[in-house]
Design a protein around this motif. Structure first.
Motif, PDB file in Angstrom:
ATOM      1  N   MET A  31       5.318  -1.278   6.270  1.00 52.88           N
ATOM      2  CA  MET A  31       5.277   0.002   5.571  1.00 52.88           C
ATOM      3  C   MET A  31       6.237   1.017   6.193  1.00 52.88           C
ATOM      4  SD  MET A  31       3.389  -0.445   2.957  1.00 52.88           S
ATOM      5  CE  MET A  31       4.127  -2.104   2.949  1.00 52.88           C
ATOM      6  N   LEU A  32       6.483   0.898   7.479  1.00 50.79           N
ATOM      7  CA  LEU A  32       7.499   1.745   8.102  1.00 50.79           C
ATOM      8  C   LEU A  32       8.902   1.343   7.650  1.00 50.79           C
ATOM      9  CD1 LEU A  32       6.118   2.051  11.746  1.00 50.79           C
ATOM     10  CD2 LEU A  32       6.369   3.903  10.089  1.00 50.79           C
ATOM     11  N   ALA A  33       9.071   0.068   7.307  1.00 52.31           N
ATOM     12  CA  ALA A  33      10.368  -0.421   6.841  1.00 52.31           C
ATOM     13  C   ALA A  33      10.543  -0.264   5.345  1.00 52.31           C
ATOM     14  CB  ALA A  33      10.526  -1.899   7.223  1.00 52.31           C
ATOM     15  N   ALA A  34       9.514   0.218   4.643  1.00 58.21           N
ATOM     16  CA  ALA A  34       9.573   0.318   3.182  1.00 58.21           C
ATOM     17  C   ALA A  34      10.777   1.128   2.681  1.00 58.21           C
ATOM     18  CB  ALA A  34       8.272   0.916   2.645  1.00 58.21           C
ATOM     19  N   PRO A  35      11.150   2.273   3.315  1.00 56.15           N
ATOM     20  CA  PRO A  35      12.325   3.000   2.825  1.00 56.15           C
ATOM     21  C   PRO A  35      13.608   2.179   2.875  1.00 56.15           C
ATOM     22  CG  PRO A  35      10.991   4.432   4.196  1.00 56.15           C
ATOM     23  CD  PRO A  35      10.419   3.052   4.345  1.00 56.15           C
ATOM     24  N   THR A 152       4.885   4.614   2.770  1.00 57.84           N
ATOM     25  CA  THR A 152       4.639   4.813   4.201  1.00 57.84           C
ATOM     26  C   THR A 152       3.536   5.843   4.413  1.00 57.84           C
ATOM     27  OG1 THR A 152       6.970   4.310   4.666  1.00 57.84           O
ATOM     28  CG2 THR A 152       5.710   5.413   6.391  1.00 57.84           C
ATOM     29  N   TRP A 153       3.628   6.981   3.726  1.00 53.28           N
ATOM     30  CA  TRP A 153       2.629   8.037   3.887  1.00 53.28           C
ATOM     31  C   TRP A 153       1.275   7.641   3.299  1.00 53.28           C
ATOM     32  CZ3 TRP A 153       2.952  12.122   6.974  1.00 53.28           C
ATOM     33  CH2 TRP A 153       4.214  12.496   7.440  1.00 53.28           C
ATOM     34  N   GLY A 154       1.286   6.783   2.310  1.00 53.85           N
ATOM     35  CA  GLY A 154       0.028   6.343   1.725  1.00 53.85           C
ATOM     36  C   GLY A 154      -0.782   5.430   2.627  1.00 53.85           C
ATOM     37  N   CYS A 155      -0.135   4.929   3.683  1.00 51.78           N
ATOM     38  CA  CYS A 155      -0.807   3.993   4.596  1.00 51.78           C
ATOM     39  C   CYS A 155      -1.089   4.596   5.963  1.00 51.78           C
ATOM     40  CB  CYS A 155       0.045   2.727   4.754  1.00 51.78           C
ATOM     41  SG  CYS A 155       0.261   1.801   3.231  1.00 51.78           S
ATOM     42  N   LEU A 156      -1.153   5.937   6.025  1.00 51.37           N
ATOM     43  CA  LEU A 156      -1.458   6.585   7.303  1.00 51.37           C
ATOM     44  C   LEU A 156      -2.814   6.140   7.838  1.00 51.37           C
ATOM     45  CD1 LEU A 156      -0.317  10.293   6.805  1.00 51.37           C
ATOM     46  CD2 LEU A 156       0.875   8.467   8.027  1.00 51.37           C
ATOM     47  N   GLY A 173      -4.272   2.434   6.465  1.00 52.30           N
ATOM     48  CA  GLY A 173      -4.540   2.894   7.822  1.00 52.30           C
ATOM     49  C   GLY A 173      -3.732   2.213   8.902  1.00 52.30           C
ATOM     50  N   THR A 174      -2.544   1.701   8.562  1.00 47.20           N
ATOM     51  CA  THR A 174      -1.744   0.972   9.562  1.00 47.20           C
ATOM     52  C   THR A 174      -0.568   1.765  10.115  1.00 47.20           C
ATOM     53  OG1 THR A 174      -0.372  -0.018   7.816  1.00 47.20           O
ATOM     54  CG2 THR A 174      -2.306  -1.267   8.537  1.00 47.20           C
ATOM     55  N   VAL A 175      -0.282   2.936   9.540  1.00 41.93           N
ATOM     56  CA  VAL A 175       0.928   3.679   9.920  1.00 41.93           C
ATOM     57  C   VAL A 175       0.561   4.929  10.711  1.00 41.93           C
ATOM     58  CG1 VAL A 175       2.928   4.951   9.041  1.00 41.93           C
ATOM     59  CG2 VAL A 175       2.195   2.843   7.906  1.00 41.93           C
ATOM     60  N   PRO A 176       1.093   5.089  11.922  1.00 45.49           N
ATOM     61  CA  PRO A 176       0.842   6.327  12.681  1.00 45.49           C
ATOM     62  C   PRO A 176       1.621   7.493  12.093  1.00 45.49           C
ATOM     63  CG  PRO A 176       2.372   4.915  13.868  1.00 45.49           C
ATOM     64  CD  PRO A 176       1.908   4.124  12.682  1.00 45.49           C
TER      65      PRO A 176
END
Length: 253
Positions: A31-35, A152-156, A173-176
């Protein structure tokens, strides 16, 4: 990060990628690599739209860009948008709304939402391609990157999953927060540089990114309250909402 990239491209695109790890830590990196997925897919759609616009006009270029993006994602995000519209529009309790969203058919709320969103995207892109093929391509790229930043923001980490199982439960809930901020800042900088190269203000693309993410954040809050968390469909809806918000911001600037 390589496992995260495989996960990201394998789940967010039609590209044939061998996903070797399927766990929550890898999902967070994905999810951090999604962009980055948005950059690749958006680049392909931008190129196709620009080529068609040069030969067939701005409107056809806009349609081509939207069609290529939909094809490169198997229509995954559009399907999620329609399902979420049906779930929210049903007025049912969370459990019943989630069941409606899992059904394979599409209801009137979903049809209407898809129609309006696609018309808005095509209209905004048509205006950009009318200015020049390069500006139209940059608008496509901005929308694609903004859409994946919304994932990314949807998975905070504070955001729960609405139900067990499925992609939503895997990535929820996987993204800081720090990671999301860093990724978004990097995306904004890249878009600002691309805009400057095209002769636009360096703030135009970052502002569009912020507007798109703001629209997606409002939808995220509504879905978390309504469904008690996120699903894969919610993430798809966030992506399309963010893309549309960014395009409207560019068109109305």
């Amino acid at each position: 990060m390589l496992d995260g990239l495989r996960f990201a491209f394998g789940t967010l695109s039609v590209l044939r990628v061998h996903v070797e790890r399927w766990d929550r830590p890898t999902a967070g990196r994905a999810m951090l690599a999604a962009p980055l997925v948005g950059l690749v897919l958006g680049g392909a759609a931008a190129g196709a739209g620009a080529l068609v616009a040069l030969r067939g006009g701005a409107l056809l270029g806009a349609v081509a860009a939207v069609a290529v993006l939909a094809g490169l994602t198997r229509g995954l995000h559009l399907d999620g948008l329609a399902d979420v519209a049906d779930g929210l529009g049903s007025g049912r309790p969370a459990e019943d709304a989630l069941r409606i969203m899992k059904q394979s058919d599409i209801g009137p709320f979903g049809v209407l939402t898809l129609l309006l969103v696609l018309l808005a995207q095509i209209a905004a892109l048509s205006e950009a391609f009318s200015a020049s093929a390069g500006r139209g391509a940059l608008a496509v790229l901005t929308a694609a990157v903004t859409a994946r930043c919304a994932l990314t923001w949807g998975c905070l980490r504070p955001v729960p999953a609405a139900r067990p199982g499925g992609l939503g439960a895997m990535v929820a809930g996987t993204v800081p927060v720090g990671g999301a901020l860093a990724v978004t800042a990097g995306s904004a900088l890249a878009l600002a540089l691309a805009g400057a190269a095209e002769g636009w203000s360096t703030l135009r693309q970052p502002v569009a990114l912020a507007v798109g993410l703001g629209c997606a954040w409002l939808l995220l809050r509504r879905c978390v309250r309504r469904f008690d968390g996120i699903t894969g469909d919610v993430l798809g809806a966030l992506a399309e909402t963010a893309a549309t918000g960014a395009l409207l911001a560019l068109a109305l600037d």
